[in-house]
Design an enzyme around this catalytic site. Structure first.
Site: not given
Ligand code: GUN
Length: 295
Positions: A58, A102, A125
């Site tokens: 990211k 996350q 998200d």
């Molecule tokens: N953990 C696994 N996939 C994701 C996601 O798309 N967003 C977040 N915040 N955590 C994750």
């Protein structure tokens, strides 16, 4: 002998890089006009290997398109109360347009309480109940990132969902459930939702014009479970041990590619299908949040 390579491979990497280029162009335009650049903040608790890899991806994507970013790392001993205070601080930080926490979080911390604390307009998200509910509103705010990536992939490959029978396997709150709603609302599809309580799964999957699978069970869908000409979107990404790989694992989808692909008109591979689209959805959502940020 029948041509077994008649299907189109849906190339998520290619689409993701096209979208990143479009976002980078938009950022360059903001820069030229001396406008504020989009700013994404990421909260990472602990040092889980999988989460660290995702977060690295990211951060790299933010750098590629020219976003500002902040990475806030906390030890996994942090209390829920302190974490909620940090969420509040970011909510009130006018420079930050969007942020994510996350997952997974340490088991002592309530994912629901933390994700619900995020301001819906900064929830890139799309995890908050408000953003989930807004899928069915006339003016949706922010779409949940992974389903948004799937819809964008279908759109860019001209897969018309209007009036089609979409069968979604997996009804999770983060992927299957919002994806089903988006296919019905924005995609105008007829949608069947299958989950772990579904009896005779194959009798449903065989009816699908478009089959979308997000359960995390490698190889669950086999060739005998789909009809000829189906479009298959595999959202599963399970790490399975693989000693031939330097990192010790490989990613496996929910679809048994070798038996399913020959019956498809289109199919996503794993890796390289839906996966690259989720980070790009996060970037698209952050750009949208920044453009709507009037603070
Ligand atoms: N953990 C696994 N996939 C994701 C996601 O798309 N967003 C977040 N915040 N955590 C994750």
């Amino acid at each position: 002998m029948a041509n077994t390579n008649k299907y189109t491979l849906i190339d998520g990497r290619k689409v993701a890089s096209e979208i990143k280029k479009e976002i980078a162009d938009r950022v360059a335009e903001l820069k030229r006009n001396n406008k504020k650049l989009p700013h994404l903040a990421i909260i990472l608790v602990g040092d889980d290997g999988g989460s660290t890899t995702y977060v690295d991806g990211k951060v790299k994507a933010c750098k590629e398109v020219g976003f500002h970013y902040s990475l806030l790392r906390f030890a996994d001993t942090i209390s829920e109360e302190r974490l909620l205070k940090h969420v509040d601080q970011i909510n009130n930080d006018e420079d930050i347009d969007g942020f994510i926490v996350q997952l997974p979080l340490p088991p002592r911390i309530s994912v629901e309480r933390v994700t619900e604390k995020v301001l819906p307009e900064k929830d890139v998200d799309g995890f908050t109940n408000e953003n989930f509910g807004s899928i069915t509103s006339a003016n949706p705010h922010i779409f949940p990132a992974t389903p948004f990536g799937v819809m964008e992939l279908l759109r860019r490959y001209n897969v018309d969902t209007n009036g089609k029978h979409c069968v979604v396997v997996g009804a999770s709150r983060l992927v299957g459930a919002p994806l089903s709603m988006m296919l019905a609302e924005q995609g105008r599809a007829t949608v069947t939702i299958c989950h772990k309580y579904t009896k005779d799964l194959a009798s449903h999957t065989r009816q699908a014009d478009i089959l979308l699978v997000a359960v995390g069970k490698p190889g669950l869908i086999t060739g005998d479970m789909v009809k000829e000409g189906v479009v298959v979107i595999d959202i599963g990404t399970t790490r399975v041990e693989d000693t031939t790989k330097e990192r010790g694992f490989s990613l496996k989808g929910d679809v048994d590619f070798d038996s399913v692909a020959p019956k498809c008109s289109m199919i996503t591979p794993v890796p390289g299908g839906v996966g690259p689209m989720t980070i790009v959805s996060l970037l698209m959502n952050t750009l949208k949040a920044a453009e709507q940020n009037t603070r």
